[in-house]
Structures are given as C-alpha cells and as structure tokens.
Write an enzyme that holds these catalytic residues in place. Structure first.
Site, short mmCIF file in Angstrom:
data_model
loop_
_atom_site.label_atom_id
_atom_site.label_comp_id
_atom_site.label_asym_id
_atom_site.label_seq_id
_atom_site.Cartn_x
_atom_site.Cartn_y
_atom_site.Cartn_z
N TYR A 145 2.61 -3.43 -1.32
CA TYR A 145 2.16 -4.44 -2.09
C TYR A 145 1.95 -5.84 -1.29
O TYR A 145 0.92 -6.51 -1.53
CB TYR A 145 3.38 -4.98 -3.15
CG TYR A 145 3.67 -4.01 -4.10
CD1 TYR A 145 3.79 -2.84 -4.15
CD2 TYR A 145 3.77 -4.89 -5.39
CE1 TYR A 145 4.20 -1.98 -5.26
CE2 TYR A 145 3.88 -4.03 -6.73
CZ TYR A 145 3.85 -2.67 -6.57
OH TYR A 145 4.22 -2.19 -7.65
N LYS A 192 9.15 9.41 1.16
CA LYS A 192 8.21 10.18 1.54
C LYS A 192 8.18 10.53 2.89
O LYS A 192 7.08 10.48 3.64
CB LYS A 192 6.49 9.99 0.88
CG LYS A 192 5.62 10.91 0.88
CD LYS A 192 5.91 11.99 -0.08
CE LYS A 192 4.93 13.01 0.14
NZ LYS A 192 4.91 14.18 -0.96
N ASP A 224 8.22 12.89 -4.60
CA ASP A 224 7.67 13.88 -5.68
C ASP A 224 8.56 14.62 -6.42
O ASP A 224 8.58 14.80 -7.61
CB ASP A 224 6.66 14.53 -5.16
CG ASP A 224 6.83 15.26 -3.56
OD1 ASP A 224 7.85 14.77 -3.20
OD2 ASP A 224 6.02 15.89 -3.27
N ASP A 248 9.00 0.94 -8.34
CA ASP A 248 8.24 0.49 -9.35
C ASP A 248 7.88 1.73 -10.48
O ASP A 248 8.14 1.72 -11.54
CB ASP A 248 6.74 -0.15 -8.97
CG ASP A 248 5.75 -0.57 -10.11
OD1 ASP A 248 6.42 -1.26 -10.98
OD2 ASP A 248 4.80 -0.30 -9.97
N ASP A 252 9.96 2.97 -14.25
CA ASP A 252 9.34 3.24 -15.50
C ASP A 252 9.57 4.59 -16.09
O ASP A 252 9.71 4.89 -17.28
CB ASP A 252 7.58 2.91 -15.41
CG ASP A 252 7.39 1.50 -15.76
OD1 ASP A 252 8.10 0.59 -15.46
OD2 ASP A 252 6.36 1.22 -16.29
#
Ligand SMILES: NC(=O)c1ccc[n+]([C@@H]2O[C@H](COP(=O)([O-])OP(=O)(O)OC[C@H]3O[C@@H](n4cnc5c(N)ncnc54)[C@H](O)[C@@H]3O)[C@@H](O)[C@H]2O)c1
Ligand SMILES: CC(C)[C@H](C(=O)O)[C@@H](O)C(=O)O
Ligand SMILES: [Mg+2]
Length: 374
Positions: A145, A192, A224, A248, A252
């Site tokens: 970001y 990851k 994943d 993020d 959700d």
C-alpha cells in the site's frame, strides 16, 4: 485531559459513512449521559466529499483535528465516480491511507465473533462457524500500500513495490503475541513465504520474538491456504497476524462467518493516536436508503471506549448490541423478512443503554417495543 472529558474527531466520509456515524454519535450521547462523560465532537472532511469541497482527500484541517483528538471515529470513504475512473489522480482512498500513515496507526485489529441468533444467516454451516472467535492483527502503514508506485505515462506498465522494514513488523508482532497470551494462546502468521521475501522477513522476525512468549503456539499458514481454511474450519484460528494487503482481503472474507460485513468493527492503533472504523466501505448502492447496518460502526465505538479505558461503558454497549441482535432487531442484511432501518437499530441499542444503565436510571424492567430490558 481529565478522565471524563474526551475529544473525538468525527470523520463521516462518503456513501453510508454519514448514516452509520449518526448512529454512533447517538450512542455516544446516551453513554455520555448515562456514565457522566463529556465527549466533544470535532467533525472533519475526508474522502470524496473532501475532494469535491476542497480538492484534497485529506484537508490539513482534518488532519489537525485528528492529531489533537483522544480518538478518531471514522465512517467510510469511496465513491463510484473515482472507482470507475482509473485515470483519476486524486482519489478518496488516498485520504484514509494518508491519515493512517500520518497518525502512525500501525496495528489494525479486526475482531470476528458469531452470534447465536445469526448462525443461520451465514451461508456456512452451523457446525463450522458456531463459536468461531478470531482477532485479526493487520499491519496498516507499510507493505504494498505504501511502497513506491509508478504508472508508465504510455500505459504500458505499472508497479507497486511491497517493502517491509524490521521496525514495521516488530511492534505489531509483539501486540499479536500479547493478545494471544490473553486468549487461547495460538498465533497464526499468514503470509506467502514460499514466494515473497517480505513474507520470509515476517517469519524470521516472528521466530526471533516467539521465545519471549513461550506459552504461545506460533503457527504459519500460506495466505492461499488460509483463505480456504478460514471458511473450511474457522475455529482453528485464535489470533491472526498478517501484512497489510493480506489482512485487508482475509478480513472481508472472514466477515462471512459472522453473517454480514456490517457487523465487523476495527481499531487502528498507533503510539500517539487511535482510529476506529468499520471494516466495510462506503457501500454506495445503499447511500441514503437507511438500509446500512450500523453495528460495525457502533462496535467500533465499543473498541474506542475500551481504548479510552471506559471499560464499563464499552461492556454495556456490547451487551446492548447483543440484546438487539438476539431480539432480531437487525437491518435487512441480516433478515430480509423482518428488518429495521439503520436509525431504528441505532435507537434500539441507544434505548437499551439508556434504560438498563441502573447506576443512572434506577429501574429494573423497561419495555421497549416487544423486548424486555433486563
Ligand atoms: N475503510 C473504508 O472506508 C473502505 C473500506 C472498503 C472499501 N471502501 C470503498 O468503498 C467503496 C465501495 O467498495 P466495495 O463495494 O468494494 O465495499 P463495501 O464494503 O462498501 O461493500 C461491499 C458489500 O458489502 C455489503 N456491506 C458493506 N457495508 C455494509 C453495511 N454497513 N451494512 C450492510 N451491508 C454492507 C454490501 O452488500 C456491499 O455491496 C469503494 O470506493 C471502496 O474503495 C472504503
Ligand atoms: C479503502 C481502502 C483503502 C481500505 C484498505 O484497503 O485498507 C479498506 O478496504 C479497508 O479495509 O479499510
Ligand atoms: Mg478492506
């Protein structure tokens, strides 16, 4: 600052932001009355609304109000005018990102729980989600970001750099370990590391820190797989620690476990400042319709009260939210057959606080609508 006077910066923002923030202010007014606190609300512009009025997504004045506050209450930002225009150079989201950076809000805490009466509202099966209780610690001011970014003027390529320094990781890692110690003593680092150098740095630092918390079991999971495990078996998680973008996305996803993203609050914590906001966005399709769920914002107020050390008020607020949910006093996202408006849900919760706070109102059973307050 006396211990019952608090300056709250209020940034309603865009879309449903102003509607949900009104309900949170309604709640804070009742809490102020019931617990004899004084909240001074200083409103500021941010996001698309600020761009339309001032040309800036985060005007200086807003930043000043926030820096001088005891806490920031944030609604949501974002507008389809910008979402649908990839050429736009000035964007609402830049306001929120700059605010997080300027206030040094490095740790974003996103709690997830399930409510007995909402179990059937999740598309996931009862036995999978019942009792799930997860705290996500999302790093908030570094990573992809905030790395260098570039778009070739010809439009041939673009890049966003993901960079982490040790100092970006250490403080939030300690916070997450400490939180795990207070809970089920399990910390899962989601990364990851099979591909990304930044993820391997996260693992290395967590391994270095782990011996300071011998009672905490540190696990690792690739993002994943974590995306799958979260909805396959959410009860395996206690505290999750992860970098900015993974946090993020998985938060959700995790909201599906609770039944609606309209239930999930968050606290963004820095060394000097703190900001409280729902995890959801400005839900522009719902703007002005009175259908948005205000609970994520109201529970963000509960996190704010905890942060201000107003624990009794925070507890009362959470009980009142549970009371509304258990009495099926919910918005349409949680019940399409019998539902209430954004402001009706906010008022129901506010009334429950008002009439059940015995230290202020000295009576035991008050009827509100169909529910008995106990
Ligand atoms: N922190 C923030 O302010 C924030 C967070 C996410 C997205 N955004 C912005 O919001 C805009 C819309 O983004 P999006 O559609 O991807 O995400 P969103 O979170 O606004 O909405 C996604 C879906 O979630 C549901 N939802 C969200 N909030 C709800 C609520 N309070 N009650 C009931 N249902 C709710 C709706 O079904 C909605 O269609 C974009 O401009 C985006 O950049 C802002
Ligand atoms: C609006 C956007 C910048 C923001 C983020 O990606 O952090 C949002 O999705 C969130 O979760 O708070
Ligand atoms: Mg998000």
């Amino acid at each position: 600052m006396s211990n019952n006077y608090f300056k709250i910066a209020v940034l309603p923002g865009d879309g449903i932001g102003p509607e949900i923030i009104s309900e949170s202010i309604k709640i804070l007014d009742v809490i102020a009355e019931a617990f004899q606190y004084k909240f001074q609300f200083d409103y500021g512009l941010i996001g698309a609304e600020a761009i339309f009025k001032t040309g800036e997504p985060l005007p200086e004045e807003t930043l000043k109000i926030c820096k001088e506050s005891d806490a920031v209450l944030f609604g949501a930002i974002g507008d389809p005018v910008f979402d649908n225009n990839p050429e736009a150079k000035v964007r609402p989201e830049q306001g929120l990102l700059k605010l997080r950076k300027e206030l040094g809000l490095f740790a974003n805490i996103r709690p997830l729980q399930t409510y007995p009466s909402l179990i059937e509202k999740s598309p996931l099966k009862r036995e999978i989600i019942e009792g799930a209780d997860i705290q996500i610690f999302r790093e908030l001011v570094s990573g992809i970001y905030f790395g260098e970014k570039f778009t070739d003027p010809e439009g041939a390529y673009a890049y966003d750099v993901c960079k982490y320094n040790r100092e970006d990781i250490i403080p939030i890692a300690h916070m997450a370990f400490k939180e795990a110690q207070k809970r089920k003593k399990k910390l899962t680092l989601i990364d990851k590391a099979n591909v990304l150098d930044t993820s391997r740095l996260w693992r290395k630092i967590c391994q270095e820190i782990a011996p300071e918390y011998p009672d905490v079991q540190l696990d690792y999971m690739f993002v994943d797989n974590a995306a799958m495990q979260l909805i396959l078996n959410p009860k395996q998680f206690d505290v999750i620690l992860t970098e900015n973008m993974f946090g993020d996305i998985i938060s959700d996803e995790a909201s599906v476990i609770g039944g609606s993203i309209g239930l999930l609050p968050s606290a963004s914590i820095g060394d000097k400042n703190a900001l409280f906001e729902p995890i959801h966005g400005s839900y522009p399709q719902a703007k002005g319709k009175g259908i948005a769920n205000p609970v994520a914002s109201i529970l963000s107020v509960a996190m704010m009260l905890d942060h201000l050390n107003l624990k009794q008020a925070a507890e009362k607020l959470r009980q009142s939210v549970e009371h509304a949910i258990e009495n099926k006093y919910v918005t349409i996202d949680l019940n399409t057959k019998q539902y209430y408006s954004t402001s009706e849900v906010g008022s129901f919760i506010a009334d429950h606080i008002r009439y059940s706070e015995k230290s202020y109102y000295n009576f035991e059973n008050v009827k509100i609508g169909k529910s008995t307050i106990v």
